[in-house]
Design a protein around this motif. Structure first.
Motif, PDB file in Angstrom:
ATOM      1  N   GLU A   1       0.830  -1.208   0.000  1.00 24.08           N
ATOM      2  CA  GLU A   1       0.000   0.000   0.000  1.00 24.08           C
ATOM      3  C   GLU A   1       0.863   1.256   0.000  1.00 24.08           C
ATOM      4  OE1 GLU A   1      -3.513   2.183   2.639  1.00 24.08           O
ATOM      5  OE2 GLU A   1      -2.731   0.227   3.248  1.00 24.08           O
ATOM      6  N   LYS A   2       1.913   1.280   0.834  1.00 17.10           N
ATOM      7  CA  LYS A   2       2.761   2.459   0.934  1.00 17.10           C
ATOM      8  C   LYS A   2       3.505   2.738  -0.373  1.00 17.10           C
ATOM      9  CE  LYS A   2       2.134   3.859   5.179  1.00 17.10           C
ATOM     10  NZ  LYS A   2       1.552   5.202   5.445  1.00 17.10           N
ATOM     11  N   LEU A   3       3.986   1.706  -1.035  1.00 16.78           N
ATOM     12  CA  LEU A   3       4.822   1.866  -2.216  1.00 16.78           C
ATOM     13  C   LEU A   3       4.031   1.781  -3.523  1.00 16.78           C
ATOM     14  CD1 LEU A   3       7.882  -0.290  -1.076  1.00 16.78           C
ATOM     15  CD2 LEU A   3       7.613   2.195  -0.922  1.00 16.78           C
ATOM     16  N   GLY A   4       2.756   1.404  -3.438  1.00 18.41           N
ATOM     17  CA  GLY A   4       1.925   1.340  -4.623  1.00 18.41           C
ATOM     18  C   GLY A   4       2.320   0.260  -5.602  1.00 18.41           C
ATOM     19  N   LYS A   5       2.778  -0.883  -5.081  1.00 22.69           N
ATOM     20  CA  LYS A   5       3.172  -1.994  -5.933  1.00 22.69           C
ATOM     21  C   LYS A   5       2.920  -3.294  -5.204  1.00 22.69           C
ATOM     22  CE  LYS A   5       7.720  -2.354  -6.429  1.00 22.69           C
ATOM     23  NZ  LYS A   5       9.153  -2.015  -6.589  1.00 22.69           N
ATOM     24  N   ASN A   6       2.593  -4.346  -5.925  1.00 28.10           N
ATOM     25  CA  ASN A   6       2.270  -5.630  -5.295  1.00 28.10           C
ATOM     26  C   ASN A   6       3.441  -6.590  -5.253  1.00 28.10           C
ATOM     27  OD1 ASN A   6      -0.327  -4.851  -4.766  1.00 28.10           O
ATOM     28  ND2 ASN A   6      -1.220  -5.849  -6.554  1.00 28.10           N
ATOM     29  N   ARG A   7       4.424  -6.421  -6.136  1.00 28.29           N
ATOM     30  CA  ARG A   7       5.610  -7.272  -6.123  1.00 28.29           C
ATOM     31  C   ARG A   7       6.745  -6.536  -5.424  1.00 28.29           C
ATOM     32  NH1 ARG A   7       5.918 -10.382 -12.008  1.00 28.29           N
ATOM     33  NH2 ARG A   7       3.895 -11.445 -11.801  1.00 28.29           N
ATOM     34  N   LEU A   8       7.311  -7.171  -4.408  1.00 30.37           N
ATOM     35  CA  LEU A   8       8.279  -6.506  -3.546  1.00 30.37           C
ATOM     36  C   LEU A   8       9.455  -7.430  -3.252  1.00 30.37           C
ATOM     37  CD1 LEU A   8       5.535  -5.345  -1.065  1.00 30.37           C
ATOM     38  CD2 LEU A   8       6.816  -3.757  -2.484  1.00 30.37           C
ATOM     39  N   GLU A   9      10.636  -6.846  -3.166  1.00 30.98           N
ATOM     40  CA  GLU A   9      11.796  -7.595  -2.681  1.00 30.98           C
ATOM     41  C   GLU A   9      12.120  -7.112  -1.278  1.00 30.98           C
ATOM     42  OE1 GLU A   9      16.491  -7.941  -3.657  1.00 30.98           O
ATOM     43  OE2 GLU A   9      15.144  -8.609  -5.252  1.00 30.98           O
ATOM     44  N   ALA A  10      12.268  -8.060  -0.370  1.00 31.00           N
ATOM     45  CA  ALA A  10      12.496  -7.736   1.033  1.00 31.00           C
ATOM     46  C   ALA A  10      13.791  -8.362   1.518  1.00 31.00           C
ATOM     47  CB  ALA A  10      11.328  -8.242   1.884  1.00 31.00           C
ATOM     48  N   TRP A  11      14.486  -7.640   2.388  1.00 30.51           N
ATOM     49  CA  TRP A  11      15.670  -8.179   3.051  1.00 30.51           C
ATOM     50  C   TRP A  11      15.434  -8.127   4.546  1.00 30.51           C
ATOM     51  CZ3 TRP A  11      20.522  -5.423   0.512  1.00 30.51           C
ATOM     52  CH2 TRP A  11      20.538  -5.716  -0.855  1.00 30.51           C
ATOM     53  N   GLN A  12      15.722  -9.227   5.227  1.00 28.62           N
ATOM     54  CA  GLN A  12      15.760  -9.190   6.691  1.00 28.62           C
ATOM     55  C   GLN A  12      17.221  -9.031   7.069  1.00 28.62           C
ATOM     56  OE1 GLN A  12      12.842 -11.563   8.505  1.00 28.62           O
ATOM     57  NE2 GLN A  12      13.727 -11.489  10.557  1.00 28.62           N
ATOM     58  N   VAL A  13      17.534  -7.903   7.701  1.00 31.76           N
ATOM     59  CA  VAL A  13      18.930  -7.484   7.849  1.00 31.76           C
ATOM     60  C   VAL A  13      19.490  -7.847   9.225  1.00 31.76           C
ATOM     61  CG1 VAL A  13      18.887  -5.724   6.065  1.00 31.76           C
ATOM     62  CG2 VAL A  13      18.131  -5.116   8.370  1.00 31.76           C
ATOM     63  N   SER A  14      19.264  -9.087   9.631  1.00 30.50           N
ATOM     64  CA  SER A  14      19.897  -9.625  10.824  1.00 30.50           C
ATOM     65  C   SER A  14      21.347  -9.963  10.511  1.00 30.50           C
ATOM     66  CB  SER A  14      19.170 -10.894  11.273  1.00 30.50           C
ATOM     67  OG  SER A  14      19.329 -11.903  10.280  1.00 30.50           O
ATOM     68  N   ALA A  15      22.078 -10.493  11.482  1.00 29.84           N
ATOM     69  CA  ALA A  15      23.482 -10.853  11.262  1.00 29.84           C
ATOM     70  C   ALA A  15      23.612 -11.908  10.164  1.00 29.84           C
ATOM     71  CB  ALA A  15      24.099 -11.353  12.561  1.00 29.84           C
ATOM     72  N   ARG A  16      22.720 -12.897  10.123  1.00 30.33           N
ATOM     73  CA  ARG A  16      22.761 -13.927   9.079  1.00 30.33           C
ATOM     74  C   ARG A  16      22.110 -13.431   7.792  1.00 30.33           C
ATOM     75  NH1 ARG A  16      23.450 -19.637  11.125  1.00 30.33           N
ATOM     76  NH2 ARG A  16      22.391 -20.242   9.204  1.00 30.33           N
ATOM     77  N   GLY A  17      21.003 -12.759   7.921  1.00 30.79           N
ATOM     78  CA  GLY A  17      20.340 -12.113   6.798  1.00 30.79           C
ATOM     79  C   GLY A  17      19.664 -13.056   5.828  1.00 30.79           C
ATOM     80  N   GLY A  18      18.704 -12.515   5.074  1.00 31.62           N
ATOM     81  CA  GLY A  18      18.006 -13.311   4.080  1.00 31.62           C
ATOM     82  C   GLY A  18      17.223 -12.448   3.125  1.00 31.62           C
ATOM     83  N   VAL A  19      16.938 -13.007   1.939  1.00 33.13           N
ATOM     84  CA  VAL A  19      16.221 -12.307   0.875  1.00 33.13           C
ATOM     85  C   VAL A  19      14.897 -13.018   0.626  1.00 33.13           C
ATOM     86  CG1 VAL A  19      16.279 -11.616  -1.554  1.00 33.13           C
ATOM     87  CG2 VAL A  19      18.376 -11.556  -0.187  1.00 33.13           C
ATOM     88  N   LEU A  20      13.835 -12.213   0.461  1.00 36.78           N
ATOM     89  CA  LEU A  20      12.506 -12.751   0.206  1.00 36.78           C
ATOM     90  C   LEU A  20      11.889 -12.013  -0.972  1.00 36.78           C
ATOM     91  CD1 LEU A  20      12.869 -12.004   3.534  1.00 36.78           C
ATOM     92  CD2 LEU A  20      11.029 -13.672   3.643  1.00 36.78           C
ATOM     93  N   ARG A  21      11.372 -12.775  -1.938  1.00 37.66           N
ATOM     94  CA  ARG A  21      10.595 -12.195  -3.039  1.00 37.66           C
ATOM     95  C   ARG A  21       9.129 -12.343  -2.681  1.00 37.66           C
ATOM     96  NH1 ARG A  21      13.268 -15.640  -7.991  1.00 37.66           N
ATOM     97  NH2 ARG A  21      15.372 -14.730  -8.005  1.00 37.66           N
ATOM     98  N   CYS A  22       8.410 -11.237  -2.648  1.00 41.30           N
ATOM     99  CA  CYS A  22       7.051 -11.258  -2.128  1.00 41.30           C
ATOM    100  C   CYS A  22       6.070 -10.678  -3.133  1.00 41.30           C
ATOM    101  CB  CYS A  22       6.965 -10.453  -0.827  1.00 41.30           C
ATOM    102  SG  CYS A  22       8.170 -10.937   0.433  1.00 41.30           S
ATOM    103  N   GLU A  23       4.829 -11.127  -3.036  1.00 41.82           N
ATOM    104  CA  GLU A  23       3.771 -10.582  -3.883  1.00 41.82           C
ATOM    105  C   GLU A  23       2.457 -10.611  -3.119  1.00 41.82           C
ATOM    106  OE1 GLU A  23       1.768 -11.022  -8.339  1.00 41.82           O
ATOM    107  OE2 GLU A  23       3.361 -12.403  -7.701  1.00 41.82           O
ATOM    108  N   LEU A  24       1.766  -9.471  -3.117  1.00 42.99           N
ATOM    109  CA  LEU A  24       0.437  -9.387  -2.519  1.00 42.99           C
ATOM    110  C   LEU A  24      -0.584  -9.898  -3.524  1.00 42.99           C
ATOM    111  CD1 LEU A  24      -1.388  -8.428  -0.169  1.00 42.99           C
ATOM    112  CD2 LEU A  24      -1.463  -6.194  -1.301  1.00 42.99           C
ATOM    113  N   LYS A  25      -1.401 -10.856  -3.103  1.00 37.68           N
ATOM    114  CA  LYS A  25      -2.421 -11.441  -3.966  1.00 37.68           C
ATOM    115  C   LYS A  25      -3.758 -11.440  -3.237  1.00 37.68           C
ATOM    116  CE  LYS A  25       0.418 -14.354  -6.958  1.00 37.68           C
ATOM    117  NZ  LYS A  25       0.644 -15.729  -7.482  1.00 37.68           N
ATOM    118  N   GLY A  26      -4.339 -10.257  -3.096  1.00 39.88           N
ATOM    119  CA  GLY A  26      -5.620 -10.136  -2.412  1.00 39.88           C
ATOM    120  C   GLY A  26      -5.509 -10.508  -0.954  1.00 39.88           C
TER     121      GLY A  26
END
Length: 268
Positions: free
Chosen positions: A223-248
């Motif tokens: 909602e904030k960015l006006g897009k449904n497909r998003l790339e997310a990073w969890q920036v802990s010491a180990r870290g990880g990448v998530l490809r996300c999509e809002l689908k209703g």
């Protein structure tokens, strides 16, 4: 009694990154006390247990997740790890894996490039004044927080990625909230948004990469960015990448998984 056990690093393509999860396929359910004891012995943020369901059931497996302290209603990284085990170690040859869980039906599919896509619920958030304990635990906390009723987490939106990386909350104060945990998030510099997650209510000071919190993060940032497909990073010491999509009313959360080890647990 001998039970198989696997350990998989979730939301990473690199060994020793992401979030390690223990996975234990079962022929039938152990007692809750035994599963909690196993999770405590494994000493990872989550241990997933699953049991095969009959062919005529609407799901393929019933899955449950335990931290070292409690059973949780939803867990992303241990579901991802479980799916990797089912696809790669248990000979599953179907396109999807369907799970029955405390949070309703979940499914996982494998993409052509080897990523695993979780089909998870969309969790609403409620804006409210930031609780005093959070303000005491985190210097400079914003005046407004967001509460996630489905899993009792609070979420704070900070100014930028640097602020998220710099967070050092007082875990003892957060534990006094009596809920599951605290998400901190902000826009990312090289991705759409970043986050960290502190879950002392589940016996975890900081979780390395948390799929389930993206059930709330993805609809918020979509909602904030006006897009449904998003790339997310969890920036802990180990870290990880998530490809996300809002689908209703659902959220797709995709990640990689890296196999670490397998063995057996000997129970009395």
């Amino acid at each position: 009694m001998k039970q198989p056990i696997y350990q998989v690093d979730a939301f990473t393509g690199t060994l020793f990154g992401g979030n390690p999860a223990a996975v234990m396929p079962l022929e039938s359910w152990l007692t809750d006390k035994t599963m909690l004891a196993l999770a405590l012995e494994n000493n990872l943020s989550e241990t997933a247990f699953f049991v095969r369901l009959p062919e005529d059931d609407e799901a393929d497996f019933h899955i449950r997740w335990f931290t070292p302290g409690i059973e949780v209603p939803l867990c992303g990284h241990a579901t991802l790890a479980s799916a990797w085990v089912i696809f790669n170690k248990l000979g599953w040859d179907r396109e999807h894996i369907r799970f029955h869980s405390k949070s309703g039906p979940l499914s996982v599919k494998q993409t052509d490039d080897g990523w695993l896509v979780l089909d998870f619920p969309n969790y609403a958030v409620e804006a409210q004044p930031t609780p005093t304990l959070i303000q005491e635990a985190l210097e400079g906390a914003p005046a407004t927080a967001f509460f996630v009723p489905n899993d009792t987490n609070y979420m704070l939106v900070l100014d930028d990625e640097a602020a998220v990386r710099a967070v050092q909350p007082d875990i003892r104060k957060l534990k006094q909230l009596g809920n599951l945990g605290l998400i901190v998030t902000a826009p990312g510099t090289a991705c759409d948004f970043v986050s960290r997650y502190f879950a002392p209510g589940g016996g975890i000071d900081e979780d390395p990469v948390t799929g389930s919190i993206h059930s709330a993060l993805v609809p918020y940032w979509a909602e904030k960015l006006g897009k449904n497909r998003l790339e997310a990073w969890q920036v802990s010491a180990r870290g990880g990448v998530l490809r996300c999509e809002l689908k209703g009313d659902r959220v797709d959360i995709a990640g990689q998984a890296t196999f670490y080890m397998e063995g057996s647990v000997h129970l009395p």
